[in-house]
Design a protein around this motif. Structure first.
Motif, short mmCIF file in Angstrom:
data_model
loop_
_atom_site.label_atom_id
_atom_site.label_comp_id
_atom_site.label_asym_id
_atom_site.label_seq_id
_atom_site.Cartn_x
_atom_site.Cartn_y
_atom_site.Cartn_z
N LEU A 55 -82.10 58.38 -14.69
CA LEU A 55 -82.87 57.81 -15.78
C LEU A 55 -82.09 56.71 -16.48
N THR A 56 -80.80 56.91 -16.67
CA THR A 56 -79.98 55.89 -17.32
C THR A 56 -79.92 54.62 -16.48
N VAL A 57 -79.77 54.77 -15.17
CA VAL A 57 -79.75 53.60 -14.29
C VAL A 57 -81.08 52.85 -14.36
N PHE A 58 -82.18 53.60 -14.39
CA PHE A 58 -83.49 52.96 -14.47
C PHE A 58 -83.67 52.21 -15.78
N LEU A 59 -83.22 52.79 -16.88
CA LEU A 59 -83.37 52.13 -18.19
C LEU A 59 -82.54 50.86 -18.28
N ILE A 60 -81.53 50.73 -17.45
CA ILE A 60 -80.71 49.51 -17.44
C ILE A 60 -81.24 48.51 -16.43
N ALA A 61 -81.52 48.97 -15.21
CA ALA A 61 -81.87 48.05 -14.13
C ALA A 61 -83.29 47.50 -14.26
N ALA A 62 -84.23 48.31 -14.72
CA ALA A 62 -85.63 47.85 -14.78
C ALA A 62 -85.81 46.69 -15.75
N PRO A 63 -85.31 46.74 -16.99
CA PRO A 63 -85.46 45.58 -17.89
C PRO A 63 -84.76 44.34 -17.36
N VAL A 64 -83.60 44.52 -16.71
CA VAL A 64 -82.89 43.36 -16.16
C VAL A 64 -83.70 42.73 -15.04
N ALA A 65 -84.33 43.53 -14.20
CA ALA A 65 -85.16 42.99 -13.13
C ALA A 65 -86.34 42.20 -13.71
N ILE A 66 -86.97 42.72 -14.74
CA ILE A 66 -88.08 42.00 -15.39
C ILE A 66 -87.58 40.69 -16.00
N PHE A 67 -86.40 40.73 -16.59
CA PHE A 67 -85.83 39.52 -17.20
C PHE A 67 -85.55 38.46 -16.14
N CYS A 68 -84.99 38.89 -15.00
CA CYS A 68 -84.68 37.91 -13.95
C CYS A 68 -85.94 37.28 -13.37
N ILE A 69 -87.01 38.06 -13.23
CA ILE A 69 -88.23 37.55 -12.59
C ILE A 69 -89.04 36.68 -13.54
N PHE A 70 -89.22 37.08 -14.78
CA PHE A 70 -90.15 36.41 -15.68
C PHE A 70 -89.48 35.49 -16.69
N THR A 210 -74.25 47.13 -24.82
CA THR A 210 -74.60 46.40 -26.04
C THR A 210 -74.65 44.90 -25.79
N LEU A 211 -73.64 44.37 -25.09
CA LEU A 211 -73.63 42.95 -24.76
C LEU A 211 -74.82 42.57 -23.89
N LEU A 212 -75.18 43.46 -22.95
CA LEU A 212 -76.32 43.18 -22.08
C LEU A 212 -77.62 43.12 -22.87
N CYS A 213 -77.78 44.03 -23.81
CA CYS A 213 -78.99 44.02 -24.65
C CYS A 213 -79.06 42.74 -25.49
N LEU A 214 -77.94 42.34 -26.07
CA LEU A 214 -77.92 41.12 -26.88
C LEU A 214 -78.17 39.89 -26.02
N TYR A 215 -77.65 39.89 -24.80
CA TYR A 215 -77.84 38.75 -23.91
C TYR A 215 -79.32 38.60 -23.55
N VAL A 216 -79.94 39.68 -23.11
CA VAL A 216 -81.36 39.62 -22.73
C VAL A 216 -82.22 39.29 -23.94
N HIS A 217 -81.92 39.91 -25.06
CA HIS A 217 -82.69 39.66 -26.28
C HIS A 217 -82.60 38.18 -26.69
N GLY A 218 -81.40 37.63 -26.63
CA GLY A 218 -81.22 36.24 -27.06
C GLY A 218 -81.93 35.25 -26.16
N PHE A 219 -81.84 35.39 -24.84
CA PHE A 219 -82.48 34.42 -23.93
C PHE A 219 -83.99 34.60 -23.86
N CYS A 220 -84.48 35.75 -24.22
CA CYS A 220 -85.94 35.88 -24.34
C CYS A 220 -86.45 35.01 -25.49
#
Length: 446
Positions: A55-70, A210-220
């Motif tokens: 579950l932890t891997v999914f909560l990390i990898a799934a948002p990153v995959a959506i970020f990379c695609i869209f 935490t850095l990953l969340c801030l990175y994705v949040h900022g570039f969105c």
């Protein structure tokens, strides 16, 4: 003091000698008494709740995959000199680094202290003290023991499960069923205890998340602003054109409160050289922390010092513990747990009627000289032995109750409750006829 599981046979000569002597050898992880789960032949050790790791891997990898695609894919062409590709590269590298830290935190020994095979001897015990019946033993194992750390007395406790005195800052995890050195907490998100040997990787995992969340949040938000400026529209219309960015903004905003808050909390713990377990128990609120070395040295201790080697070799070969065999009791057999007793061929269960069993004959056949002596009379002539009901059936008292042991009421049975097979009754009559007596069986009910 901290000797643990069965001693491993580290050297090949010792293992070969044990194998030659017929001793069964197994890997340590197969004989492990904790609740851990091992993979790759004992090379990876996880907690019993390792499934939460998926579950932890999914909560990390799934948002990153959506970020990379869209998001990241569409931002690659919006920056000059192909610098937009760095957005994709950084987010992928940061995600892989985060997942590697997660696996290292979850799949390594957190600092488990091996169990003792025997409890330690009390101090001052010389092994020659004899205790008379009715006397209290002069030496008892104390529940606590005081040790001095940096000039401050620290009390350690005795662990009944691991049969050892826990070192300072050690605690027994009820989930993994192990004593863990410098125990911080058991994290269900990584499915492992956090202790001396994986705390550094746990902190780095939380910090990188935490850095990953801030990175994705900022570039969105960057992508939303570029849509707004390119089409000269309002921010609400720009957000409506990229629903994936809105979902990621909300997701990362909620997540950063958890992982970001956890990062700040552990920064405070590192600066004061505390563990989560000690902080929640207010261990150093009213007394001095003997492990506090100052902010800089505390950070150096956690992040820059070498990690102590594991006290366990899960792949080492150890002797297989012998199986407890049934033991003979009063001419019958008892199971190791004492829940079933075969008394002279009758299997007596708690709350059940006795059933005639053939184990007596097998026992008599395998019983060496004693059985042979019983089967011969004084003239050396072999006697015809048949079951004797006087040995199988307990004697009856005047009220018709059979009494095996007056101290245990479970042995009291009414004579009508005993089931005797016709073969046993026939053999009893034959045996009684040879002796010139008549054996009668009265079925009385009170």
């Amino acid at each position: 003091m901290y000797s643990g599981q069965p001693l491993p046979l580290e050297t090949p000569d010792a293992a070969a000698g044990a194998a030659a002597s017929g001793v069964a050898l197994i890997r340590t992880y197969k004989a492990w008494k904790g609740s851990n789960i091992f993979l790759l032949g004992g090379r990876l050790i996880f907690g019993p709740d390792v499934r939460s790791l998926f579950l932890t891997v999914f909560l990390i990898a799934a948002p990153v995959a959506i970020f990379c695609i869209f998001v990241a894919r569409k931002l690659m062409d919006d920056f000059p000199h192909h610098s937009g590709i760095s957005i994709m590269v950084i987010v992928v590298a940061l995600t892989l680094f985060d997942l590697i830290l997660l696996m290292v935190t979850s799949g390594r020994d957190p600092g488990i202290i091996p169990r003792n095979t025997h409890p330690p001897e009390p101090e001052g015990y010389d092994g020659n003290t004899e205790v008379q019946p009715g006397q209290t033993p002069p030496l008892r194992l104390p529940r606590t023991k005081d040790v001095v750390v940096n000039g401050i007395v620290v009390r350690t406790k005795y662990c009944d499960t691991c049969m050892l005195y826990r070192p300072p800052r050690c605690s027994h995890c009820s989930i993994c069923n192990n004593c863990v050195e410098k125990f911080d907490h058991h994290c269900p998100w990584v499915g492992q205890c956090i202790g001396l040997r994986n705390y550094r990787f746990f902190f780095m995992f939380v910090f990188s998340t935490t850095l990953l969340c801030l990175y994705v949040h900022g570039f969105c938000w960057v992508y939303i602003v570029r849509i707004m400026n390119g089409e000269r529209t309002s921010i609400w219309k720009a957000m409506a054109k990229t629903p994936a960015s809105i979902a990621l903004v909300i997701y990362t905003f909620i997540s950063v409160w958890f992982v970001g808050g956890l990062t700040v909390f552990h920064l405070y713990l590192i600066s004061t050289n505390q563990s989560t377990y000690e902080n929640f128990r207010y261990r150093y609120d009213r007394r001095t922390n003997p492990f506090d070395k100052g902010v800089i040295k505390n950070f150096m201790e956690v992040l820059c010092t070498g990690i102590s080697p594991s006290k366990n070799n899960f792949r080492a070969k150890v002797q297989k513990e012998p199986t407890i065999l049934p033991r003979t009791v009063v001419g019958g057999f008892a199971s190791p747990m004492g829940k079933e007793l075969n008394y002279m061929g009758m299997a007596v269960h708690s709350g059940r009627k006795p059933i005639w069993d053939g184990s007596v004959r097998e026992a008599d056949d395998s019983d060496g000289s004693l059985a042979n002596n019983d089967r011969q009379d004084k003239d050396g002539v072999s006697a015809d032995i048949s079951p004797d009901l006087s040995r199988i059936i307990p004697p009856e008292d005047t009220e018709g109750r059979s009494i095996m042991n007056p101290r245990h009421s479970s042995w009291e049975r009414r004579s009508g409750d005993w089931d005797i097979s016709p073969e046993v009754a026939r053999e009893s009559k034959q045996f009684s006829g040879r002796n010139g007596t008549q054996q009668s069986w009265t079925d009385s009910k009170v």
